[in-house]
Design an enzyme around this catalytic site. Structure first.
Site, PDB file in Angstrom:
ATOM      1  N   ASP A 142     -12.404  -2.020   5.915  1.00 22.66           N
ATOM      2  CA  ASP A 142     -12.057  -2.921   7.020  1.00 22.66           C
ATOM      3  C   ASP A 142     -13.123  -2.852   8.117  1.00 22.66           C
ATOM      4  OD1 ASP A 142      -9.597  -3.572   5.751  1.00 22.66           O
ATOM      5  OD2 ASP A 142      -8.778  -1.668   6.444  1.00 22.66           O
ATOM      6  N   ARG A 160      -0.739  -6.572  -1.360  1.00 23.36           N
ATOM      7  CA  ARG A 160      -0.980  -5.182  -1.765  1.00 23.36           C
ATOM      8  C   ARG A 160       0.338  -4.492  -2.101  1.00 23.36           C
ATOM      9  NH1 ARG A 160      -4.522  -6.504   2.163  1.00 23.36           N
ATOM     10  NH2 ARG A 160      -6.741  -6.007   1.947  1.00 23.36           N
ATOM     11  N   GLY A 175      -9.808   8.080 -11.393  1.00 22.53           N
ATOM     12  CA  GLY A 175      -9.881   6.637 -11.638  1.00 22.53           C
ATOM     13  C   GLY A 175     -11.349   6.248 -11.743  1.00 22.53           C
ATOM     14  N   HIS A 220      -3.767  -0.802   6.427  1.00 27.28           N
ATOM     15  CA  HIS A 220      -4.678  -1.502   5.518  1.00 27.28           C
ATOM     16  C   HIS A 220      -3.932  -2.553   4.701  1.00 27.28           C
ATOM     17  CE1 HIS A 220      -8.058  -2.389   3.005  1.00 27.28           C
ATOM     18  NE2 HIS A 220      -7.337  -2.127   1.922  1.00 27.28           N
ATOM     19  N   ILE A 238     -13.831   0.279  -9.059  1.00 27.10           N
ATOM     20  CA  ILE A 238     -14.354   1.033  -7.919  1.00 27.10           C
ATOM     21  C   ILE A 238     -14.943   2.350  -8.416  1.00 27.10           C
ATOM     22  CG2 ILE A 238     -13.742   2.280  -5.802  1.00 27.10           C
ATOM     23  CD1 ILE A 238     -11.369   0.258  -5.531  1.00 27.10           C
TER      24      ILE A 238
END
Ligand code: NAD
Ligand code: LMR
Length: 340
Positions: A175, A112, A33, A202, A38
């Site tokens: 986090d 999410r 990816g 998460h 990201i």
């Protein structure tokens, strides 16, 4: 120490000193990816990491460009871009560490879990390839919902006969990064000296920062701790809303992903006392089969899953409150992997 490494990287006027690590072992790292929001900054940060000797950038498209661009940075690793499924095997062959930020991000109003339908299939196919081409690699799962994608990966590896629970990690470092930043602001502390464990999972209330164990420990009121907890739990949503339809956290996530990957590589290389909060298969912390807690990293991946320590009453309540949601997200992932 890891934060210090990245900070001094950014301060450095010359990257030359990062070449000095040629004595560290050869390590091949893949980013799956790598052309995404990201993926691109994470690829750059992994290119800056002197522990990486070979960097493999994979995506459905666009990776030759990202790789050509990144490869001009004068650091140790050789970079190769791979585009399209027929190149996935080559991207993965011989990898020590595979980082997965592949998949769709949230838009405002989504949870999410709303990403599950698309991302579960992406993660499943990438993990199937990992079990074939680099079954011994450490896997850092970033794709959401992490509370489900990690169990999916575990099931895929089990079916392939390659599962090693010590090598599968859900990346929850963002986090911790957020909890440290927000806490330092309220505690009026130097953020570089702040530590805050974050446990659970998460997503929303499953993210449980343990401010009672934070250091330094000024006397913050219960209301401030409650507000800090909520802000940490909603940190992702804060970014999704600010980006207003253009995705979720990418830059801070790339930073967090690079910190966690660096910790895994240090562990692999035998650096002692590398401890990070991360979402792993867990039998000693709660009754749930996966849980984020402090974990000692080493040559085999997970060396030790550490316990929760003493919790405040507020944290004890948070822990009980998160369990049903986390349990159901884990079960959803397991069911998906075994049905489809
Ligand atoms: P993005 O859309 O910008 O990038 C995703 C990339 O994945 C794209 O380049 C796309 O082509 C690629 N991709 C899709 N299917 C693929 C496949 N089968 N193989 C390889 N690549 C594939 O999204 P983003 O902002 O980079 O976010 C990626 C994921 O990371 C999302 O699921 C997001 O929710 C998650 N995320 C997790 C955290 C965390 O803390 N764990 C933080 C931020 C974002
Ligand atoms: C985050 O915490 O920023 C990520 O999980 C992305 C999101 O959707 O919030």
């Amino acid at each position: 120490m890891r934060t210090a490494m990245l900070r001094s990287l950014l301060r450095s006027s010359s990257a030359a000193r990062w070449f000095s690590s040629s004595s560290s072992p050869e390590r091949k790292v893949a980013v799956l990816g790598a052309a995404g929001g990201i993926g691109q900054p994470l690829s750059l940060l992994m290119k800056l990491n002197p522990l990486v000797s070979s960097l493999s950038l994979y995506d459905l498209a666009g990776t030759p460009g990202v790789a050509a661009d990144t490869s001009h940075v004068n650091t140790r690793s050789q970079v190769i871009g791979y585009a399209g499924e027929d190149q996935l095997g080559k991207a993965l062959e011989g990898c020590d560490l595979v980082i997965i930020p592949a998949g769709v991000p949230r838009k405002p109003g989504m949870t999410r879990d709303d990403l599950f339908n698309i991302n579960a299939g992406i993660v499943k196919s990438l993990c199937t390839a990992i079990s074939k081409y680099c079954p011994h690699a450490i896997v850092n799962m970033i794709s959401n919902p992490v509370n489900s994608t990690v169990p999916i990966a575990a099931e895929v590896f089990k079916k392939a006969g390659t599962y090693n629970e010590k090598k599968l990690f859900g990346v929850t470092t963002l986090d911790v990064v957020r909890a440290k930043t927000f806490y330092a602001g309220k505690a009026n502390a130097n953020v570089a000296e702040v530590n805050v464990p974050v446990v659970g999972g998460h997503a929303g209330i499953t993210i449980l920062p343990l401010f009672s164990q934070a250091t330094p420990q000024p006397n913050l009121s219960h209301d401030v701790i409650k507000a800090l907890t909520k802000r940490t739990q909603d940190g992702g949503t804060e970014v999704v809303e600010a980006k207003a339809g253009k995705g979720s956290a990418t830059l801070s996530m790339a930073y967090a992903g690079a910190l966690f990957a660096d910790a895994c590589l240090k562990g692999l290389n035998g650096v002692p006392d590398v401890v990070e909060c991360t979402f792993v298969q867990s039998s000693v912390v709660t009754e749930l089969p996966f849980f984020a807690s402090k974990v000692r990293l080493g040559k085999n991946g997970v060396e030790e899953v550490l316990g929760l320590g003493n919790l405040s009453d507020f944290e004890k309540e948070g822990l009980e409150a998160l369990k049903p949601e986390l349990k159901s997200s884990i079960e959803k992932g397991i069911k998906f992997a075994n049905q489809s």
